[in-house]
Scaffold this active site. Structure first.
Site, PDB file in Angstrom:
ATOM      1  N   LYS A   1     -41.444  89.642  75.336  1.00 57.78           N
ATOM      2  CA  LYS A   1     -41.494  89.887  73.923  1.00 57.78           C
ATOM      3  C   LYS A   1     -40.205  90.188  73.368  1.00 57.78           C
ATOM      4  O   LYS A   1     -39.878  89.627  72.226  1.00 57.78           O
ATOM      5  CB  LYS A   1     -42.505  90.861  73.679  1.00 57.78           C
ATOM      6  CG  LYS A   1     -44.109  90.746  74.011  1.00 57.78           C
ATOM      7  CD  LYS A   1     -44.798  92.086  73.412  1.00 57.78           C
ATOM      8  CE  LYS A   1     -45.944  92.117  74.249  1.00 57.78           C
ATOM      9  NZ  LYS A   1     -46.808  93.066  73.770  1.00 57.78           N
TER      10      LYS A   1
ATOM     11  N   HIS B   1     -50.929 141.820  93.973  1.00 59.99           N
ATOM     12  CA  HIS B   1     -50.322 141.064  95.068  1.00 59.99           C
ATOM     13  C   HIS B   1     -50.891 139.781  95.807  1.00 59.99           C
ATOM     14  O   HIS B   1     -50.933 139.845  97.026  1.00 59.99           O
ATOM     15  CB  HIS B   1     -49.473 142.118  96.163  1.00 59.99           C
ATOM     16  CG  HIS B   1     -48.527 142.797  95.641  1.00 59.99           C
ATOM     17  ND1 HIS B   1     -47.124 142.496  95.071  1.00 59.99           N
ATOM     18  CD2 HIS B   1     -48.401 144.269  95.629  1.00 59.99           C
ATOM     19  CE1 HIS B   1     -46.533 143.583  94.726  1.00 59.99           C
ATOM     20  NE2 HIS B   1     -47.244 144.570  94.779  1.00 59.99           N
TER      21      HIS B   1
ATOM     22  N   THR C   1     -48.561  94.987  67.119  1.00 65.09           N
ATOM     23  CA  THR C   1     -48.218  96.015  66.230  1.00 65.09           C
ATOM     24  C   THR C   1     -47.649  95.497  65.041  1.00 65.09           C
ATOM     25  O   THR C   1     -48.176  95.865  63.715  1.00 65.09           O
ATOM     26  CB  THR C   1     -46.826  96.766  66.687  1.00 65.09           C
ATOM     27  OG1 THR C   1     -47.193  97.067  68.100  1.00 65.09           O
ATOM     28  CG2 THR C   1     -46.605  98.046  66.124  1.00 65.09           C
TER      29      THR C   1
ATOM     30  N   TYR D   1     -37.015 136.706  85.207  1.00 63.44           N
ATOM     31  CA  TYR D   1     -36.600 136.657  86.750  1.00 63.44           C
ATOM     32  C   TYR D   1     -37.943 136.296  87.374  1.00 63.44           C
ATOM     33  O   TYR D   1     -38.992 135.953  87.124  1.00 63.44           O
ATOM     34  CB  TYR D   1     -35.784 137.937  87.123  1.00 63.44           C
ATOM     35  CG  TYR D   1     -36.481 139.084  86.980  1.00 63.44           C
ATOM     36  CD1 TYR D   1     -37.925 139.390  88.030  1.00 63.44           C
ATOM     37  CD2 TYR D   1     -36.654 139.958  85.893  1.00 63.44           C
ATOM     38  CE1 TYR D   1     -38.548 140.525  87.757  1.00 63.44           C
ATOM     39  CE2 TYR D   1     -37.310 141.378  86.156  1.00 63.44           C
ATOM     40  CZ  TYR D   1     -38.281 141.528  86.890  1.00 63.44           C
ATOM     41  OH  TYR D   1     -39.078 142.595  86.616  1.00 63.44           O
TER      42      TYR D   1
ATOM     43  N   LYS E   1     -29.898 105.640  75.865  1.00 63.11           N
ATOM     44  CA  LYS E   1     -28.557 105.614  76.253  1.00 63.11           C
ATOM     45  C   LYS E   1     -27.655 105.544  75.105  1.00 63.11           C
ATOM     46  O   LYS E   1     -26.674 106.140  75.048  1.00 63.11           O
ATOM     47  CB  LYS E   1     -28.507 104.160  77.090  1.00 63.11           C
ATOM     48  CG  LYS E   1     -26.903 104.097  77.262  1.00 63.11           C
ATOM     49  CD  LYS E   1     -26.779 103.014  78.447  1.00 63.11           C
ATOM     50  CE  LYS E   1     -25.206 102.887  78.585  1.00 63.11           C
ATOM     51  NZ  LYS E   1     -24.918 102.536  79.907  1.00 63.11           N
TER      52      LYS E   1
HETATM   53  N1  LIG Z   1     -42.211  92.385  77.635  1.00 62.45           N
HETATM   54  C1  LIG Z   1     -41.709  92.707  76.474  1.00 62.45           C
HETATM   55  O1  LIG Z   1     -40.823  92.302  76.303  1.00 62.45           O
HETATM   56  C2  LIG Z   1     -42.364  93.725  76.015  1.00 62.45           C
HETATM   57  N2  LIG Z   1     -41.525  94.413  74.681  1.00 62.45           N
HETATM   58  C3  LIG Z   1     -42.662  95.612  74.342  1.00 62.45           C
HETATM   59  N3  LIG Z   1     -43.650  95.598  75.314  1.00 62.45           N
HETATM   60  C4  LIG Z   1     -44.831  96.405  74.870  1.00 62.45           C
HETATM   61  O2  LIG Z   1     -45.547  95.854  74.063  1.00 62.45           O
HETATM   62  C5  LIG Z   1     -46.520  96.911  73.761  1.00 62.45           C
HETATM   63  C6  LIG Z   1     -46.596  96.517  72.077  1.00 62.45           C
HETATM   64  O3  LIG Z   1     -47.323  95.449  71.942  1.00 62.45           O
HETATM   65  P1  LIG Z   1     -47.715  94.784  70.761  1.00 62.45           P
HETATM   66  O4  LIG Z   1     -47.082  95.285  69.647  1.00 62.45           O
HETATM   67  O5  LIG Z   1     -48.281  93.335  70.954  1.00 62.45           O
HETATM   68  O6  LIG Z   1     -49.550  95.496  70.704  1.00 62.45           O
HETATM   69  C7  LIG Z   1     -45.714  98.302  73.740  1.00 62.45           C
HETATM   70  O7  LIG Z   1     -46.375  98.817  74.658  1.00 62.45           O
HETATM   71  C8  LIG Z   1     -44.263  97.655  74.242  1.00 62.45           C
HETATM   72  O8  LIG Z   1     -43.860  98.582  75.234  1.00 62.45           O
HETATM   73  C9  LIG Z   1     -43.529  94.703  75.989  1.00 62.45           C
HETATM   74  N4  LIG Z   1     -44.180  94.423  77.139  1.00 62.45           N
HETATM   75  C10 LIG Z   1     -44.213  94.627  78.288  1.00 62.45           C
HETATM   76  O9  LIG Z   1     -43.476  94.589  79.397  1.00 62.45           O
END
Ligand SMILES: NC(=O)c1ncn([C@@H]2O[C@H](COP(=O)(O)O)[C@@H](O)[C@H]2O)c1NC=O
Length: 519
Positions: A65, A276, A36, A216, A135
């Protein structure tokens, strides 16, 4: 709550670049994960990579990640309560989290998906962030669906942040999203816990979305709502758009479903009238749906009063006029409704007119549920259907070509009539329908009474029975009223007796080898 920093981490990148650009234009600092991040950066938008922010690289092929205290502390920290500890550990606030998850459903839907592939597509970091943000909705916004980007952006543009109401609504959506996601995983893995793998998982997890509250339920003292699948597999009552009329009731929805599913069985122009939950008149006509409606109506004009009428062709003005001029109708449903037909039904504003879209001839397999007290019965939907080639002639006399057409027509109708089901038909028109009786003989008697009442000739008609005849009396009685030909599954221990009875009466009889109980 002001949005000063947002974390963007999405698998489905639809709309993310524009969303990120607008956030950046509003002065929101962006944090993002590998793929991303790259996409946003390549589009010239200022963004910091999560790995750079945490000082920890993405590792283990993306398994880790965002699972870092600087990320989760930034999302979960309570503003006004945890500020000191956040400062102490160099944790900055993350006010907005934008995440969608690894495509687990799409992955396991692929033929030959390996368990390893499925496991790698279980998102861990994503749901963890989603749940953290949901949360802490008192302070943080969470967006899990790209369809929300524009409204979220508009609110931030207008106020600099998101209201508590918006954040709460987004948080509920987030928990709905993770619940559906985990439900899918549990269903998938739950099929594999036994050897060999089973079709039905150890637990049954499903999500339905509320389409509408109902005034209902089946009765006025019962509360009710209508829930639909997120992505219905085919045109159905769940996809239907109401073009006019009073609000749909619980019974309207159930009966419309029965009528529509029955009319889907026919390729040529057809009309099904349901009362029915049972068809009370069905017909197919090569002259179009108006002619089919006229014939279906004839079967049981009394029961058609206040009925549900379904067609498998576009509703035209002529047919609409014939209906509203002739009878009180609760619901009319068709794949499409012409503007001219709608102009006709507009004169009767209470009539509910629904357009459900065109279904494909190839029915898709789905699950069928039935609630019992304390449990749920789950089975494949009964999409089984025989063709002419499946018919086994068991009598000395074989049916004529015209009788075969009527046999298959009557069989298709019987499938949608509550058991015990008996359907008399001639010229692809129902002549009499006996439904929902504890004894098959009584269903047959009722079908004969209905025919007589409607002034329709049973002589030369065919008879369909949804299940086998346990005794020869069903055939003897049918012969007495003039039935010439019978379609039934066969399989009774007294089949030989039943066949002999048909032969004695000069009837033709075919076995389908398939039963269609409906309860
Ligand atoms: N492991 C992690 O820490 C982690 N953090 C974010 N993601 C996922 O990685 C995806 C995005 O990955 P990218 O930006 O690399 O394309 C998203 O779907 C997100 O939900 C992770 N991936 C899977 O668990």
């Amino acid at each position: 709550m002001q949005v000063t920093r947002a974390l963007l981490s999405v698998s489905d990148k639809t709309g993310i670049v524009d969303f990120a650009r607008e956030l950046a234009n509003l002065g929101v600092a962006l944090l993002s994960t590998g793929g991303t991040y790259k996409l946003i950066k390549d589009n010239g938008i200022p963004v910091q990579e999560v790995a750079d922010y945490t000082g920890f690289p993405e590792m283990m092929d993306g398994r880790v990640k965002t699972l870092h205290p600087k990320i989760h502390g930034g999302i979960l920290g309570r503003r006004g309560t945890d500020d000191e500890v956040m400062t102490q550990h160099g944790i900055g606030r993350i006010d907005l989290v934008v995440v969608n998850l690894y495509p687990f459903a799409q992955t396991v839907a692929k033929p030959n998906c390996s368990l390893e592939d499925a496991i790698e597509n279980i998102d861990i970091g994503g749901p963890t962030m989603v749940r953290s943000a949901a949360k802490n909705n008192a302070h943080v916004g969470i967006v899990v669906n790209s369809t929300d980007y524009s409204t979220v952006l508009a609110e931030i543009q207008a106020t600099g942040g998101l209201s508590q109401n918006t954040r709460f609504d987004l948080a509920v959506k987030a928990f709905e999203h993770t619940a559906a996601y985990d439900g899918m995983i549990a269903n998938y893995l739950g099929r594999l816990v036994t050897e060999p793998a089973q079709q039905f998982s150890r637990t049954f997890n499903s999500q339905f979305i509320k389409a509408q509250d109902l005034r209902y339920g089946e009765n006025p003292h019962q509360k009710a709502a209508f829930y639909v699948e997120a992505q219905p597999k085919e045109a159905s009552i769940a996809t239907a758009k109401q073009l006019q009329g009073k609000e749909l009731s619980y019974n309207n929805i159930a009966d419309t479903d029965a009528a529509l599913e029955c009319v889907k069985s026919f390729v040529k122009p057809a009309c099904v009238i349901v009362k029915h939950a049972n068809p009370c008149g069905v017909a197919v006509s090569l002259d179009g749906i108006k002619a089919a409606y006229d014939l279906a109506y004839q079967t049981d004009t009394e029961s058609a009063f206040g009925g549900i009428i379904a067609f498998n062709r576009e509703l035209d003005a002529e047919t609409a006029k014939a209906i509203v001029d002739r009878q009180f109708v609760e619901v009319i449903i068709a794949p499409k409704v012409s503007p001219e037909a709608l102009a006709v039904t507009a004169a009767k504003q209470n009539v509910r007119v629904l357009e459900c879209g065109q279904w494909s001839a190839e029915r898709s397999q789905q699950l069928d549920y039935k609630r019992v007290n304390g449990g749920l019965l789950v089975q494949d939907l009964d999409i089984g259907m025989i063709t002419e080639g499946d018919l086994k002639v068991v009598t000395k006399r074989a049916p004529t070509e015209a009788e075969i057409h009527d046999l298959i027509f009557a069989w298709k109708v019987a499938k949608f009539v509550k058991s015990n089901a008996i359907v008399y038909a001639k010229g692809r028109q129902t002549i009499g329908i006996g439904a929902g009786q504890m004894s098959r003989v009584n269903s047959a008697r009722i079908a004969a009474i209905k025919a007589e009442h409607a002034g329709l000739q049973v002589q030369g008609a065919v008879m369909a029975s949804d299940a086998f005849f346990p005794f020869r009396d069903g055939i003897d009685n049918a012969a007495k009223v003039g039935i010439s030909c019978v379609i039934q599954p066969g399989g009774s221990m007294r089949d030989a007796e039943v066949i002999a009875a048909a032969d004695e009466h000069g009837m033709a009889m075919v076995f389908t080898g398939m039963r269609h109980f409906r309860h």
